[in-house]
Design a protein around this motif. Structure first.
Motif, PDB file in Angstrom:
ATOM      1  N   SER A 131       0.757  -1.233   0.115  1.00  0.00           N
ATOM      2  CA  SER A 131       0.041  -0.205  -0.160  1.00  0.00           C
ATOM      3  C   SER A 131       0.992   1.199   0.037  1.00  0.00           C
ATOM      4  CB  SER A 131      -1.017   0.014   1.168  1.00  0.00           C
ATOM      5  OG  SER A 131      -1.788  -0.986   1.079  1.00  0.00           O
ATOM      6  N   THR A 132       1.745   1.508   0.811  1.00  0.00           N
ATOM      7  CA  THR A 132       2.487   2.606   0.912  1.00  0.00           C
ATOM      8  C   THR A 132       3.533   2.512  -0.364  1.00  0.00           C
ATOM      9  OG1 THR A 132       4.098   1.366   2.398  1.00  0.00           O
ATOM     10  CG2 THR A 132       2.760   2.766   3.541  1.00  0.00           C
ATOM     11  N   ALA A 133       4.155   1.577  -0.654  1.00  0.00           N
ATOM     12  CA  ALA A 133       5.079   1.814  -1.791  1.00  0.00           C
ATOM     13  C   ALA A 133       4.013   2.041  -3.043  1.00  0.00           C
ATOM     14  CB  ALA A 133       5.665   0.313  -2.157  1.00  0.00           C
ATOM     15  N   SER A 134       2.991   1.397  -3.172  1.00  0.00           N
ATOM     16  CA  SER A 134       2.029   1.959  -4.329  1.00  0.00           C
ATOM     17  C   SER A 134       1.690   3.451  -4.285  1.00  0.00           C
ATOM     18  CB  SER A 134       0.852   1.169  -4.371  1.00  0.00           C
ATOM     19  OG  SER A 134       0.997  -0.281  -4.458  1.00  0.00           O
ATOM     20  N   SER A 193      12.892  -1.951  -4.527  1.00  0.00           N
ATOM     21  CA  SER A 193      13.097  -1.944  -3.139  1.00  0.00           C
ATOM     22  C   SER A 193      11.861  -2.778  -2.677  1.00  0.00           C
ATOM     23  CB  SER A 193      13.341  -0.787  -2.348  1.00  0.00           C
ATOM     24  OG  SER A 193      12.163   0.145  -2.623  1.00  0.00           O
ATOM     25  N   ALA A 194      10.694  -2.424  -3.004  1.00  0.00           N
ATOM     26  CA  ALA A 194       9.505  -2.868  -2.726  1.00  0.00           C
ATOM     27  C   ALA A 194       9.249  -4.485  -2.921  1.00  0.00           C
ATOM     28  CB  ALA A 194       8.079  -2.296  -3.090  1.00  0.00           C
ATOM     29  N   LEU A 195       9.481  -4.559  -4.113  1.00  0.00           N
ATOM     30  CA  LEU A 195       9.661  -6.024  -4.659  1.00  0.00           C
ATOM     31  C   LEU A 195      10.497  -7.098  -3.826  1.00  0.00           C
ATOM     32  CD1 LEU A 195       8.351  -7.855  -6.734  1.00  0.00           C
ATOM     33  CD2 LEU A 195      10.253  -7.391  -8.124  1.00  0.00           C
ATOM     34  N   LEU A 196      11.801  -6.248  -3.326  1.00  0.00           N
ATOM     35  CA  LEU A 196      12.568  -7.168  -2.698  1.00  0.00           C
ATOM     36  C   LEU A 196      12.116  -7.414  -1.269  1.00  0.00           C
ATOM     37  CD1 LEU A 196      15.776  -8.257  -2.128  1.00  0.00           C
ATOM     38  CD2 LEU A 196      16.298  -6.090  -1.531  1.00  0.00           C
ATOM     39  N   PHE A 197      11.465  -6.364  -0.528  1.00  0.00           N
ATOM     40  CA  PHE A 197      10.913  -6.363   0.785  1.00  0.00           C
ATOM     41  C   PHE A 197       9.904  -7.422   0.759  1.00  0.00           C
ATOM     42  CE2 PHE A 197      11.856  -1.774   1.419  1.00  0.00           C
ATOM     43  CZ  PHE A 197      13.024  -2.016   1.423  1.00  0.00           C
ATOM     44  N   LEU A 198       9.038  -7.515  -0.388  1.00  0.00           N
ATOM     45  CA  LEU A 198       7.821  -8.499  -0.615  1.00  0.00           C
ATOM     46  C   LEU A 198       8.453  -9.902  -0.699  1.00  0.00           C
ATOM     47  CD1 LEU A 198       5.503  -6.644  -2.954  1.00  0.00           C
ATOM     48  CD2 LEU A 198       4.971  -7.311  -0.664  1.00  0.00           C
ATOM     49  N   ILE A 199       9.295 -10.108  -1.252  1.00  0.00           N
ATOM     50  CA  ILE A 199      10.183 -11.524  -1.799  1.00  0.00           C
ATOM     51  C   ILE A 199      10.723 -11.938  -0.284  1.00  0.00           C
ATOM     52  CG2 ILE A 199      12.284 -12.660  -2.496  1.00  0.00           C
ATOM     53  CD1 ILE A 199      11.826 -11.084  -5.156  1.00  0.00           C
ATOM     54  N   LEU A 200      11.287 -11.228   0.464  1.00  0.00           N
ATOM     55  CA  LEU A 200      12.078 -11.328   1.652  1.00  0.00           C
ATOM     56  C   LEU A 200      10.667 -12.010   2.818  1.00  0.00           C
ATOM     57  CD1 LEU A 200      14.423  -8.765   2.515  1.00  0.00           C
ATOM     58  CD2 LEU A 200      15.040 -10.986   1.852  1.00  0.00           C
ATOM     59  N   LEU A 201       9.598 -10.941   2.560  1.00  0.00           N
ATOM     60  CA  LEU A 201       8.516 -11.419   3.598  1.00  0.00           C
ATOM     61  C   LEU A 201       7.877 -12.677   3.182  1.00  0.00           C
ATOM     62  CD1 LEU A 201       6.489 -10.493   5.462  1.00  0.00           C
ATOM     63  CD2 LEU A 201       5.124  -9.359   3.574  1.00  0.00           C
ATOM     64  N   LEU A 228      11.501   4.610   4.096  1.00  0.00           N
ATOM     65  CA  LEU A 228      12.495   4.969   4.348  1.00  0.00           C
ATOM     66  C   LEU A 228      13.111   5.000   2.813  1.00  0.00           C
ATOM     67  CD1 LEU A 228      13.812   2.244   7.151  1.00  0.00           C
ATOM     68  CD2 LEU A 228      13.518   5.008   7.307  1.00  0.00           C
ATOM     69  N   ALA A 229      12.540   4.364   2.255  1.00  0.00           N
ATOM     70  CA  ALA A 229      13.132   4.293   0.701  1.00  0.00           C
ATOM     71  C   ALA A 229      12.898   5.761   0.127  1.00  0.00           C
ATOM     72  CB  ALA A 229      12.494   3.359  -0.317  1.00  0.00           C
ATOM     73  N   THR A 230      11.638   6.369   0.312  1.00  0.00           N
ATOM     74  CA  THR A 230      11.172   7.723  -0.168  1.00  0.00           C
ATOM     75  C   THR A 230      12.228   8.753   0.388  1.00  0.00           C
ATOM     76  OG1 THR A 230       9.694   8.216   1.770  1.00  0.00           O
ATOM     77  CG2 THR A 230       8.867   6.972  -0.421  1.00  0.00           C
ATOM     78  N   LEU A 231      12.631   8.581   1.601  1.00  0.00           N
ATOM     79  CA  LEU A 231      13.629   9.650   2.574  1.00  0.00           C
ATOM     80  C   LEU A 231      14.824   9.658   1.861  1.00  0.00           C
ATOM     81  CD1 LEU A 231      12.471   9.013   6.070  1.00  0.00           C
ATOM     82  CD2 LEU A 231      11.856  10.905   4.698  1.00  0.00           C
ATOM     83  N   PHE A 232      15.244   8.494   1.427  1.00  0.00           N
ATOM     84  CA  PHE A 232      16.777   8.345   1.141  1.00  0.00           C
ATOM     85  C   PHE A 232      17.336   8.017  -0.461  1.00  0.00           C
ATOM     86  CE2 PHE A 232      16.425   7.178   5.723  1.00  0.00           C
ATOM     87  CZ  PHE A 232      16.977   8.297   6.052  1.00  0.00           C
ATOM     88  N   LEU A 233      16.278   7.337  -1.095  1.00  0.00           N
ATOM     89  CA  LEU A 233      16.378   7.073  -2.475  1.00  0.00           C
ATOM     90  C   LEU A 233      16.768   8.117  -3.282  1.00  0.00           C
ATOM     91  CD1 LEU A 233      14.799   3.508  -2.936  1.00  0.00           C
ATOM     92  CD2 LEU A 233      17.063   3.878  -2.637  1.00  0.00           C
ATOM     93  N   LEU A 253      11.671   2.651  -5.858  1.00  0.00           N
ATOM     94  CA  LEU A 253      10.624   2.082  -4.933  1.00  0.00           C
ATOM     95  C   LEU A 253      10.094   0.722  -5.733  1.00  0.00           C
ATOM     96  CD1 LEU A 253       8.717   5.466  -4.360  1.00  0.00           C
ATOM     97  CD2 LEU A 253       9.548   4.051  -2.705  1.00  0.00           C
ATOM     98  N   TYR A 254       9.894   0.587  -6.886  1.00  0.00           N
ATOM     99  CA  TYR A 254       9.374  -0.637  -6.990  1.00  0.00           C
ATOM    100  C   TYR A 254      10.296  -1.522  -6.855  1.00  0.00           C
ATOM    101  CZ  TYR A 254       8.695  -4.679 -10.145  1.00  0.00           C
ATOM    102  OH  TYR A 254       8.390  -6.094 -10.668  1.00  0.00           O
TER     103      TYR A 254
END
Length: 235
Positions: free
Chosen positions: A33-36, A185-193, A168-173, A182-183
């Motif tokens: 949601s937040t990444a989208s 990093s979010a995909l990486l987070f989703l895969i880890l989850l 955090l991605a929006t703050l530092f990327l 964003l896409y």
């Protein structure tokens, strides 16, 4: 005997299903949601501030909505379970013979001979009639019974944790091509989850990765498309 019981429970994963479902759903929704939202705004904005503001707003609103929605949903399920248990208790008082035969029929359908099924039903009825009917007729047990507070806290907290990662991605990327960063990093987070959830639940890791990758890409891609179509430069 107690140690054997604990070892048996530890070797199976179904007792984790309630909190794991709520936690995975919350974290997945938080990331997605937040990444989208961030991707959609970054596709239409030339500055960082609107992206951060929209992401924070989405994170706070999403976490509260997730917790409240989970609480209401699971509370409704709990109300239904309690009503069924009270109804079953009343039926045991009014027509115990019919309830006994009903319980025996359940065991017979599970493979016991008619005489054995009736014997088992009688013995369980003598031991704990309501418990036997709640478990075997209604299909309720300690593992499946809902816990509204636990589900709400797990969903809200996990949404917040998941949503903090895109924030955090929006703050530092880098601002340029932010939506692509964003896409990724979010995909990486989703895969880890997905990997963590699959390992915790003892299911297929590859299936979990493919599932979150596909639907995550669809959700974020459509949101980015909306941002591009509106094409509003937020200054």
């Amino acid at each position: 005997m107690e140690e054997l019981k604990d070892d048996y429970l530890d070797s199976h994963y179904i007792h984790r299903s309630n909190w794991l479902r709520a936690a995975v759903l919350g974290a997945n929704d938080g990331i997605l949601s937040t990444a989208s939202i961030a991707i959609g705004i970054s596709a239409a904005s030339q500055t960082r501030e609107p992206i951060i503001l929209a992401t924070v707003a989405g994170l706070v609103a999403g976490a509260l909505s997730m917790a409240a929605g989970e609480y209401v949903s699971v509370s409704s399920q709990t109300d239904i379970e309690k009503a069924d248990i009270l109804r079953e208790e009343q039926e045991l008082l009014e027509m115990p013979e019919i309830e006994l035969l009903r319980l025996a029929e359940i065991y017979e359908k599970r493979g016991l001979k008619k005489e054995t099924a009736l014997t088992v039903a009688k013995e369980l009825t003598e031991h704990d009639a309501l418990g036997a009917h709640v478990r075997d007729e209604l299909g309720l047990n300690e593992i499946s019974q809902a816990n509204p507070i636990q589900a709400a806290l797990a969903s809200g907290a996990s949404f917040t944790v998941g949503g903090l990662l895109p924030l955090l991605a929006t703050l530092f990327l880098p601002l340029k091509n932010m939506e692509y960063y964003l896409y990724g990093s979010a995909l990486l987070f989703l895969i880890l989850l997905g990997t963590l959830a699959a390992k915790t639940g003892g299911s297929s890791i590859m299936k979990a990765i493919l599932r979150v990758s596909f639907w995550g890409t669809v959700a974020m891609g459509l949101t980015a498309l909306v941002g591009y179509l509106f094409g509003v430069n937020v200054a």
